[in-house]
Design a protein around this motif. Structure first.
Motif, PDB file in Angstrom:
ATOM      1  N   SER A 124       0.791  -1.362  -0.072  1.00  0.00           N
ATOM      2  CA  SER A 124       0.170   0.096  -0.018  1.00  0.00           C
ATOM      3  C   SER A 124       0.960   1.339  -0.160  1.00  0.00           C
ATOM      4  O   SER A 124       0.632   1.990   0.844  1.00  0.00           O
ATOM      5  CB  SER A 124      -1.036  -0.088   1.203  1.00  0.00           C
ATOM      6  OG  SER A 124      -1.721  -1.146   1.087  1.00  0.00           O
ATOM      7  N   PRO A 125       1.816   1.482  -0.852  1.00  0.00           N
ATOM      8  CA  PRO A 125       2.446   2.790  -0.980  1.00  0.00           C
ATOM      9  C   PRO A 125       1.125   3.853  -1.630  1.00  0.00           C
ATOM     10  O   PRO A 125       0.240   3.405  -2.001  1.00  0.00           O
ATOM     11  CB  PRO A 125       3.521   2.552  -2.233  1.00  0.00           C
ATOM     12  CG  PRO A 125       2.727   1.352  -3.187  1.00  0.00           C
ATOM     13  CD  PRO A 125       2.321   0.445  -2.156  1.00  0.00           C
ATOM     14  N   ASP A 126       1.956   5.078  -1.329  1.00  0.00           N
ATOM     15  CA  ASP A 126       0.886   5.998  -1.768  1.00  0.00           C
ATOM     16  C   ASP A 126       1.036   6.256  -3.172  1.00  0.00           C
ATOM     17  O   ASP A 126      -0.228   6.468  -3.938  1.00  0.00           O
ATOM     18  CB  ASP A 126       1.219   7.551  -0.987  1.00  0.00           C
ATOM     19  CG  ASP A 126       0.426   8.684  -1.525  1.00  0.00           C
ATOM     20  OD1 ASP A 126      -0.971   8.592  -1.494  1.00  0.00           O
ATOM     21  OD2 ASP A 126       0.984   9.414  -2.034  1.00  0.00           O
ATOM     22  N   MET A 127       2.238   6.224  -3.836  1.00  0.00           N
ATOM     23  CA  MET A 127       2.268   6.601  -5.325  1.00  0.00           C
ATOM     24  C   MET A 127       3.527   5.662  -5.856  1.00  0.00           C
ATOM     25  O   MET A 127       4.465   5.682  -5.059  1.00  0.00           O
ATOM     26  CB  MET A 127       2.740   8.187  -5.491  1.00  0.00           C
ATOM     27  CG  MET A 127       2.776   8.332  -7.010  1.00  0.00           C
ATOM     28  SD  MET A 127       3.226  10.109  -7.210  1.00  0.00           S
ATOM     29  CE  MET A 127       1.638  11.092  -6.709  1.00  0.00           C
ATOM     30  N   ILE A 128       3.420   5.290  -7.140  1.00  0.00           N
ATOM     31  CA  ILE A 128       4.509   4.688  -7.729  1.00  0.00           C
ATOM     32  C   ILE A 128       4.790   5.434  -8.904  1.00  0.00           C
ATOM     33  O   ILE A 128       3.775   5.448  -9.917  1.00  0.00           O
ATOM     34  CB  ILE A 128       4.126   3.165  -7.862  1.00  0.00           C
ATOM     35  CG1 ILE A 128       4.051   2.214  -6.688  1.00  0.00           C
ATOM     36  CG2 ILE A 128       5.287   2.431  -8.684  1.00  0.00           C
ATOM     37  CD1 ILE A 128       3.519   0.837  -6.892  1.00  0.00           C
ATOM     38  N   VAL A 129       5.869   6.048  -9.242  1.00  0.00           N
ATOM     39  CA  VAL A 129       6.419   6.601 -10.568  1.00  0.00           C
ATOM     40  C   VAL A 129       7.049   5.559 -11.223  1.00  0.00           C
ATOM     41  O   VAL A 129       8.105   5.169 -11.155  1.00  0.00           O
ATOM     42  CB  VAL A 129       6.979   7.781 -10.158  1.00  0.00           C
ATOM     43  CG1 VAL A 129       7.445   8.667 -11.338  1.00  0.00           C
ATOM     44  CG2 VAL A 129       6.326   8.799  -9.432  1.00  0.00           C
ATOM     45  N   LEU A 130       6.602   5.515 -12.734  1.00  0.00           N
ATOM     46  CA  LEU A 130       7.096   4.386 -13.440  1.00  0.00           C
ATOM     47  C   LEU A 130       7.683   5.344 -14.622  1.00  0.00           C
ATOM     48  O   LEU A 130       7.053   6.093 -15.316  1.00  0.00           O
ATOM     49  CB  LEU A 130       5.780   3.755 -14.206  1.00  0.00           C
ATOM     50  CG  LEU A 130       5.405   2.605 -13.065  1.00  0.00           C
ATOM     51  CD1 LEU A 130       4.277   1.928 -13.679  1.00  0.00           C
ATOM     52  CD2 LEU A 130       6.226   1.727 -12.114  1.00  0.00           C
ATOM     53  N   ILE A 131       9.159   4.860 -14.753  1.00  0.00           N
ATOM     54  CA  ILE A 131       9.722   5.347 -16.198  1.00  0.00           C
ATOM     55  C   ILE A 131      10.064   4.495 -16.786  1.00  0.00           C
ATOM     56  O   ILE A 131      10.836   3.522 -16.943  1.00  0.00           O
ATOM     57  CB  ILE A 131      11.170   6.068 -15.523  1.00  0.00           C
ATOM     58  CG1 ILE A 131      10.956   7.184 -14.343  1.00  0.00           C
ATOM     59  CG2 ILE A 131      11.893   6.785 -16.568  1.00  0.00           C
ATOM     60  CD1 ILE A 131      10.279   8.361 -14.571  1.00  0.00           C
ATOM     61  N   LYS A 164       1.768   7.042 -11.544  1.00  0.00           N
ATOM     62  CA  LYS A 164       2.004   7.881 -12.654  1.00  0.00           C
ATOM     63  C   LYS A 164       3.306   7.291 -13.824  1.00  0.00           C
ATOM     64  O   LYS A 164       4.144   6.493 -13.135  1.00  0.00           O
ATOM     65  CB  LYS A 164       2.944   9.205 -12.165  1.00  0.00           C
ATOM     66  CG  LYS A 164       1.913  10.085 -11.505  1.00  0.00           C
ATOM     67  CD  LYS A 164       2.624  11.255 -11.102  1.00  0.00           C
ATOM     68  CE  LYS A 164       1.380  12.258 -10.297  1.00  0.00           C
ATOM     69  NZ  LYS A 164       0.468  13.205 -11.398  1.00  0.00           N
ATOM     70  N   PHE A 165       3.019   7.455 -15.049  1.00  0.00           N
ATOM     71  CA  PHE A 165       3.932   7.150 -15.828  1.00  0.00           C
ATOM     72  C   PHE A 165       4.548   8.168 -16.706  1.00  0.00           C
ATOM     73  O   PHE A 165       3.830   9.140 -17.208  1.00  0.00           O
ATOM     74  CB  PHE A 165       3.169   6.076 -17.019  1.00  0.00           C
ATOM     75  CG  PHE A 165       3.996   6.040 -18.213  1.00  0.00           C
ATOM     76  CD1 PHE A 165       5.059   5.068 -18.061  1.00  0.00           C
ATOM     77  CD2 PHE A 165       3.733   6.409 -19.436  1.00  0.00           C
ATOM     78  CE1 PHE A 165       5.804   4.806 -19.154  1.00  0.00           C
ATOM     79  CE2 PHE A 165       4.463   6.487 -20.556  1.00  0.00           C
ATOM     80  CZ  PHE A 165       5.573   5.284 -20.630  1.00  0.00           C
ATOM     81  N   ILE A 166       5.959   8.141 -16.859  1.00  0.00           N
ATOM     82  CA  ILE A 166       6.578   9.073 -17.239  1.00  0.00           C
ATOM     83  C   ILE A 166       7.208   8.506 -18.738  1.00  0.00           C
ATOM     84  O   ILE A 166       8.318   7.629 -18.311  1.00  0.00           O
ATOM     85  CB  ILE A 166       7.627   9.972 -16.560  1.00  0.00           C
ATOM     86  CG1 ILE A 166       6.408  10.762 -15.406  1.00  0.00           C
ATOM     87  CG2 ILE A 166       8.296  10.991 -17.125  1.00  0.00           C
ATOM     88  CD1 ILE A 166       7.354  11.399 -14.278  1.00  0.00           C
ATOM     89  N   GLU A 167       6.840   8.681 -19.848  1.00  0.00           N
ATOM     90  CA  GLU A 167       7.609   8.137 -21.008  1.00  0.00           C
ATOM     91  C   GLU A 167       9.277   8.909 -21.022  1.00  0.00           C
ATOM     92  O   GLU A 167       9.274  10.057 -21.092  1.00  0.00           O
ATOM     93  CB  GLU A 167       7.071   8.620 -22.297  1.00  0.00           C
ATOM     94  CG  GLU A 167       7.590   7.958 -23.422  1.00  0.00           C
ATOM     95  CD  GLU A 167       6.863   8.235 -24.656  1.00  0.00           C
ATOM     96  OE1 GLU A 167       7.260   8.599 -25.682  1.00  0.00           O
ATOM     97  OE2 GLU A 167       5.607   7.992 -24.822  1.00  0.00           O
ATOM     98  N   THR A 168      10.153   7.722 -21.013  1.00  0.00           N
ATOM     99  CA  THR A 168      11.528   8.443 -21.072  1.00  0.00           C
ATOM    100  C   THR A 168      12.216   7.161 -21.693  1.00  0.00           C
ATOM    101  O   THR A 168      12.271   6.061 -21.485  1.00  0.00           O
ATOM    102  CB  THR A 168      11.812   8.332 -19.512  1.00  0.00           C
ATOM    103  OG1 THR A 168      11.068   9.108 -18.797  1.00  0.00           O
ATOM    104  CG2 THR A 168      13.273   9.119 -19.553  1.00  0.00           C
TER     105      THR A 168
END
Length: 333
Positions: free
Chosen positions: A49-56, A80-84
């Motif tokens: 149960s993390p608050d947020m996962i940011v995926l690169i 959140k997904f960040i295209e990189t």
């Protein structure tokens, strides 16, 4: 009570044991493609149960399975997904700017630099950097250093994890010629070993800047032998070539043939393969023990496992300066 983890430990077991180190926190991971240990890592984290996962990642299509699995596990997790493209410094800088400007990402508690390229044919990126070095070192170097304000905002106890490899034992970082420009010096595994040694040296340099003054620690890990899409470049030349390469490398790295090594250490599942990363990211007791490098969920200072050429502080500073030279940017924090 301290848990006993090892080669057969699953990632979800680690997450559940350290659930208090996951709940409500923000995690960023590079390389969460389907069928890889990065994807398995964030899916495991979802059980805590993390608050947020940011995926690169390079494309949403490659990452969508991981996003869906996270949401199926816990729909309340913000993803959140960040295209990189980590092989493009322009793309990396754009991603870092997006993270810094995103008010919803107030801090980043754990960064997991998982992405990489293994044993590819000689290729220079648009920035003139050898591809494996770009994927393992310079892309992560720029991304992590530029988003440092968000890591510092998380304060003491935050972590940076570098997914390295026993391949660092194959050869030191090629400091004098990091792009293997000299004719005849490049082989697929010389490039990979050099890049993985460089990646580990970067982590040592980060610890010098962050551990004692700020309580932010960096660890490098070897996830274990796992069949993933990371081997696609070796597989493309056929099974016979792949086994020849792996046997040659295994004799240097582990001192035994590939057949003997696999008899002693069978290939891991993806769940087993992500567990060492998660121990490095979550175990609060690591900071009370000596060491920087983990294998099979265990912190080790054995020089046979963690080569001096990948952990020496002076070499780490040389690596830092070389990385700044390659990317054309200096970093102070």
């Amino acid at each position: 009570m301290a848990a006993t983890f090892g080669a057969a430990t699953d990632g979800t077991t680690v997450v559940r044991h350290f659930a208090d180190q996951v709940k409500g926190r923000t995690f960023l991971l590079t390389g969460p493609s389907k069928g890889g240990i990065g994807s398995e890592t964030v899916i495991s984290l979802a059980h805590g149960s993390p608050d947020m996962i940011v995926l690169i990642g390079r494309t949403l299509a490659k990452v969508q399975d991981a996003i869906d699995a996270i949401k199926e596990t816990n729909a309340d997790i913000r993803v959140k997904f960040i295209e990189t493209d980590l092989a493009s410094l322009k793309s990396v800088r754009k991603a870092a700017e997006a993270i810094l400007n995103d008010a919803e990402i107030s801090q980043i508690d754990v960064v997991i630099n998982n992405a990489g390229v293994m044993a590819c044919s000689y290729t220079l990126t648009e920035d003139g950097i050898e591809l494996q070095l770009a994927a393992s070192l310079t892309g992560h170097f720029v991304l992590t250093n530029k988003i440092m304000p968000k890591i510092l905002a998380a304060g003491a106890g935050s972590r940076i994890v570098l997914v390295s490899s026993t391949a660092h034992r194959y050869r030191p970082f090629n400091l004098e010629d990091p792009n293997f420009a000299a004719e005849g010096t490049y082989t697929e595994y010389d490039g990979y070993g050099s890049a993985k040694s460089a990646e580990m040296l970067y982590g040592v340099a980060l610890n010098r800047r962050l551990a004692a003054p700020r309580g932010i620690h960096t660890y490098a890990v070897h996830p274990g032998g796992i069949t993933t899409n990371l081997q696609e470049h070796v597989k493309a030349h056929g099974e016979a070539h792949m086994m020849e390469v792996f046997d040659r490398v295994c004799r240097v790295v582990n001192g035994v043939s590939i057949a003997d090594y696999l008899a002693q250490s069978p290939l891991k599942t993806l769940q087993q393969g992500c567990s060492t990363t998660l121990v490095a990211a979550l175990d609060p007791d690591l900071v009370n023990r000596k060491g920087y490098y983990l294998e099979d969920c265990t912190l080790t200072t054995d020089p046979a496992l963690s080569k001096t050429w990948a952990t020496d502080p002076d070499l780490a500073e040389e690596c830092w300066r070389k990385a700044e030279e390659l990317v054309g940017e200096t970093f102070e924090f």
